[in-house]
Design a protein around this motif. Sequence first.
Motif, short mmCIF file in Angstrom:
data_model
loop_
_atom_site.label_atom_id
_atom_site.label_comp_id
_atom_site.label_asym_id
_atom_site.label_seq_id
_atom_site.Cartn_x
_atom_site.Cartn_y
_atom_site.Cartn_z
N THR A 31 21.39 -7.56 3.06
CA THR A 31 20.62 -6.84 4.06
C THR A 31 19.42 -6.22 3.35
N ILE A 32 18.41 -5.92 4.11
CA ILE A 32 17.23 -5.26 3.56
C ILE A 32 17.01 -3.97 4.32
N ASP A 33 16.96 -2.88 3.58
CA ASP A 33 16.66 -1.57 4.16
C ASP A 33 15.17 -1.29 3.96
N PHE A 34 14.55 -0.76 4.97
CA PHE A 34 13.14 -0.37 4.90
C PHE A 34 13.06 1.14 5.05
N ASP A 35 12.40 1.80 4.09
CA ASP A 35 12.05 3.21 4.23
C ASP A 35 10.58 3.23 4.59
N ILE A 36 10.23 3.94 5.65
CA ILE A 36 8.86 3.97 6.14
C ILE A 36 8.32 5.39 5.96
N TYR A 37 7.11 5.49 5.40
CA TYR A 37 6.50 6.77 5.08
C TYR A 37 5.24 7.00 5.91
N GLU A 38 5.03 8.26 6.33
CA GLU A 38 3.81 8.61 7.06
C GLU A 38 2.60 8.52 6.14
N LYS A 39 2.78 8.97 4.90
CA LYS A 39 1.72 8.91 3.90
C LYS A 39 2.17 7.95 2.82
N PRO A 40 1.26 7.20 2.24
CA PRO A 40 1.68 6.24 1.22
C PRO A 40 2.23 6.93 -0.02
N ARG A 41 3.19 6.27 -0.63
CA ARG A 41 3.72 6.77 -1.90
C ARG A 41 2.64 6.60 -2.96
N SER A 42 2.68 7.43 -3.97
CA SER A 42 1.68 7.32 -5.03
C SER A 42 1.99 6.12 -5.91
N PHE A 43 0.98 5.69 -6.63
CA PHE A 43 1.14 4.57 -7.55
C PHE A 43 2.19 4.92 -8.59
N ALA A 44 2.20 6.17 -9.05
CA ALA A 44 3.16 6.61 -10.06
C ALA A 44 4.60 6.49 -9.54
N GLU A 45 4.82 6.85 -8.29
CA GLU A 45 6.16 6.72 -7.70
C GLU A 45 6.60 5.26 -7.66
N MET A 46 5.69 4.39 -7.25
CA MET A 46 6.04 2.97 -7.17
C MET A 46 6.26 2.39 -8.56
N LEU A 47 5.48 2.82 -9.55
CA LEU A 47 5.63 2.35 -10.92
C LEU A 47 6.95 2.81 -11.51
N ASP A 48 7.32 4.08 -11.26
CA ASP A 48 8.61 4.59 -11.73
C ASP A 48 9.77 3.78 -11.17
N GLU A 49 9.66 3.45 -9.89
CA GLU A 49 10.71 2.66 -9.24
C GLU A 49 10.83 1.28 -9.87
N CYS A 50 9.72 0.66 -10.17
CA CYS A 50 9.73 -0.67 -10.79
C CYS A 50 10.34 -0.60 -12.19
N SER A 51 10.00 0.42 -12.95
CA SER A 51 10.52 0.53 -14.32
C SER A 51 12.02 0.78 -14.33
N GLU A 52 12.55 1.43 -13.30
CA GLU A 52 13.99 1.66 -13.20
C GLU A 52 14.75 0.35 -12.99
N GLN A 53 14.10 -0.64 -12.43
CA GLN A 53 14.76 -1.91 -12.11
C GLN A 53 14.70 -2.91 -13.26
N TYR B 255 0.80 -1.22 0.00
CA TYR B 255 0.00 0.00 0.00
C TYR B 255 0.84 1.28 0.00
N GLY B 256 2.16 1.14 -0.14
CA GLY B 256 3.01 2.30 -0.33
C GLY B 256 3.56 2.94 0.93
N TYR B 257 3.35 2.33 2.08
CA TYR B 257 3.86 2.89 3.33
C TYR B 257 5.29 2.46 3.63
N VAL B 258 5.75 1.40 2.98
CA VAL B 258 7.09 0.87 3.20
C VAL B 258 7.75 0.60 1.86
N LYS B 259 9.01 0.96 1.76
CA LYS B 259 9.82 0.64 0.59
C LYS B 259 10.95 -0.26 1.06
#
Length: 70
Positions: free
Chosen positions: A45-67, A30-34
């Motif tokens: 190791t696994i790093d977790f970034d935790i957000y107060e507000k969820p990231r947008s779908f566009a942000e998550m999609l951009d991240e996936c396309s970069e990989q 749901y975009g609260y954790v990266k």
Amino acid sequence: DKEFNASILQKETGEKRTVIENALKELEQYGYVKRTKKRIRGKYTIDFDIYEKPRSFAEMLDECSEQLPF
């Protein structure tokens, strides 16, 4: 920045490890954790970034396309 892992959360909450891992997966969905997997000196190791507000779908999609390899 605060460091934690499933074992620490398990001790602090008294929940089973699988419950904690499933909760982290759901928060990620749901975009609260990266989650970022890194390899340092041969160990993963696994790093977790935790957000107060969820990231947008566009942000998550951009991240996936970069990989993508192409």
